[in-house]
Scaffold this active site. Structure first.
Site, PDB file in Angstrom:
ATOM      1  N   LYS A   1       0.812  -1.357   0.130  1.00 47.44           N
ATOM      2  CA  LYS A   1       0.010   0.115   0.010  1.00 47.44           C
ATOM      3  C   LYS A   1       0.839   1.250  -0.051  1.00 47.44           C
ATOM      4  CE  LYS A   1      -2.096  -0.641   4.078  1.00 47.44           C
ATOM      5  NZ  LYS A   1      -1.743  -1.715   4.494  1.00 47.44           N
TER       6      LYS A   1
ATOM      7  N   ARG B   1      -8.975   1.659   8.974  1.00 46.54           N
ATOM      8  CA  ARG B   1      -8.612   0.237   9.410  1.00 46.54           C
ATOM      9  C   ARG B   1      -9.505  -0.433   9.976  1.00 46.54           C
ATOM     10  NH1 ARG B   1      -2.649   1.211   9.244  1.00 46.54           N
ATOM     11  NH2 ARG B   1      -1.758  -0.919   9.178  1.00 46.54           N
TER      12      ARG B   1
ATOM     13  N   ARG C   1      11.815  -6.655   4.395  1.00 48.98           N
ATOM     14  CA  ARG C   1      11.426  -5.278   4.071  1.00 48.98           C
ATOM     15  C   ARG C   1      12.397  -4.111   5.130  1.00 48.98           C
ATOM     16  NH1 ARG C   1       5.579  -2.491   4.428  1.00 48.98           N
ATOM     17  NH2 ARG C   1       5.755  -2.558   6.583  1.00 48.98           N
TER      18      ARG C   1
ATOM     19  N   ARG D   1      12.009  -2.197  10.814  1.00 50.37           N
ATOM     20  CA  ARG D   1      10.951  -1.759  11.849  1.00 50.37           C
ATOM     21  C   ARG D   1      10.626  -2.978  12.582  1.00 50.37           C
ATOM     22  NH1 ARG D   1       6.145   0.627   8.232  1.00 50.37           N
ATOM     23  NH2 ARG D   1       4.945  -0.582   9.804  1.00 50.37           N
TER      24      ARG D   1
ATOM     25  N   ARG E   1      -0.494  -8.836  13.200  1.00 50.49           N
ATOM     26  CA  ARG E   1      -0.943  -7.675  12.417  1.00 50.49           C
ATOM     27  C   ARG E   1      -1.866  -8.323  11.365  1.00 50.49           C
ATOM     28  NH1 ARG E   1       3.935  -4.531  10.313  1.00 50.49           N
ATOM     29  NH2 ARG E   1       2.454  -2.918   9.485  1.00 50.49           N
TER      30      ARG E   1
HETATM   31  P1  AMP Z   1       1.277   0.955   8.889  1.00 41.58           P
HETATM   32  O1  AMP Z   1       2.401   1.757   8.693  1.00 41.58           O
HETATM   33  O2  AMP Z   1       0.217   1.569   7.960  1.00 41.58           O
HETATM   34  O3  AMP Z   1       1.560  -0.532   8.679  1.00 41.58           O
HETATM   35  O4  AMP Z   1       0.796   1.306  10.434  1.00 41.58           O
HETATM   36  C1  AMP Z   1       1.660   0.674  11.472  1.00 41.58           C
HETATM   37  C2  AMP Z   1       1.079   0.696  12.728  1.00 41.58           C
HETATM   38  O5  AMP Z   1       0.514   2.095  13.031  1.00 41.58           O
HETATM   39  C3  AMP Z   1      -0.153  -0.257  12.813  1.00 41.58           C
HETATM   40  O6  AMP Z   1       0.327  -1.666  12.943  1.00 41.58           O
HETATM   41  C4  AMP Z   1      -1.175   0.242  13.817  1.00 41.58           C
HETATM   42  O7  AMP Z   1      -0.673  -0.070  14.983  1.00 41.58           O
HETATM   43  C5  AMP Z   1      -0.826   1.771  13.643  1.00 41.58           C
HETATM   44  N1  AMP Z   1      -1.895   2.372  12.705  1.00 41.58           N
HETATM   45  C6  AMP Z   1      -1.642   2.918  11.395  1.00 41.58           C
HETATM   46  N2  AMP Z   1      -2.824   3.487  11.067  1.00 41.58           N
HETATM   47  C7  AMP Z   1      -3.821   3.032  11.762  1.00 41.58           C
HETATM   48  C8  AMP Z   1      -5.261   3.472  11.830  1.00 41.58           C
HETATM   49  N3  AMP Z   1      -5.856   3.727  10.692  1.00 41.58           N
HETATM   50  N4  AMP Z   1      -5.829   2.678  12.888  1.00 41.58           N
HETATM   51  C9  AMP Z   1      -5.185   2.283  14.071  1.00 41.58           C
HETATM   52  N5  AMP Z   1      -4.107   2.210  13.916  1.00 41.58           N
HETATM   53  C10 AMP Z   1      -3.303   2.401  13.077  1.00 41.58           C
END
Ligand code: AMP
Length: 213
Positions: A13, A88, A127, A160, A171
């Site tokens: 994404k 989400r 990654r 990360r 996740r």
């Molecule tokens: P990402 O970089 O989008 O994979 O986000 C990393 C982490 O940030 C996720 O695993 C969540 O813990 C948190 N996070 C990001 N966006 C959201 C969202 N819209 N709602 C809840 N948690 C989020």
């Protein structure tokens, strides 16, 4: 152009969202990047978010929704934006829809990048991301020109904490229970588009471009 990116963590994404944002000249809004930036800067929001993120859990809706609703009303969003990692959950999607309805707008596309779980686990272990500019690489599929160094800003790349296999599995569970229902939510609204995310980065981008242009 107002676009939401859907798909499991690691489906690509973020990479695709950045490419589309550049092509359409609209902001790329990643809630994950916003939280990571807050963690880096030691803000209270960052401290709260970190406790959830490190475990692979979602940050509570109330910490995310207002932040995004404010962000999409800023000046640079007047020609559209691409949301990456938001919504989400169904309540987040509902909050976004309510906010858009209030200002007489609606989403153009919800693009779902489909990748099976086992591919995701293989991908995430390779990654690497840039802690400064957010660029994403893969040691095999999309390596930086110089090993371990960001092509864009020259910063040392990191693995990360939430890309560890156990956390990735959490996740993915969270994704299937809380985020996958959004596919039906957007299907019902007639804006869902599905792309095959197992293909190369350029192929996936081609699929998305043929949808939005
Ligand atoms: P990402 O970089 O989008 O994979 O986000 C990393 C982490 O940030 C996720 O695993 C969540 O813990 C948190 N996070 C990001 N966006 C959201 C969202 N819209 N709602 C809840 N948690 C989020």
């Amino acid at each position: 152009m107002k676009i939401v990116m859907l798909g499991a963590p690691g489906a690509g994404k973020g990479t695709q969202a950045k490419m589309i944002a550049k092509k359409c000249d609209i902001p790329h809004i990643s809630t994950g990047d916003i939280f990571r930036e807050n963690i880096k800067n030691g803000t209270p929001l960052g401290a709260k978010a970190k406790t959830y993120m490190d475990k692979g859990l979602l940050v509570p809706d109330e910490l995310v929704c207002d932040l995004v609703v404010d962000r999409i009303q800023q000046d640079d969003c007047k020609n559209g934006y691409i949301l990456d990692g938001f919504p989400r959950t169904i309540p987040q999607a509902q909050a976004l829809e309510d906010a858009l309805t209030k200002i007489g707008q609606k989403l153009d596309y919800a693009i779902d990048i489909e990748v099976p779980d086992e591919n995701i686990i293989r991908r995430m272990s390779g990654r690497r991301s840039c802690p400064k500019c957010g660029a994403i690489y893969h040691v095999v599929n999309n390596p930086p020109k110089k090993e371990g160094i960001c092509d864009v800003c020259g910063t040392e790349l990191v693995f990360r904490a939430d890309d560890k296999e156990e956390t990735v599995r959490n996740r993915l569970d969270v994704y299937h229970t809380q985020t996958q229902p959004l596919i039906d939510f957007y299907k019902e609204r007639g804006v869902l588009q599905e792309v095959d995310g197992t293909k190369s980065m350029d192929d996936v981008f081609g699929q998305i471009v043929s949808i939005i242009f």
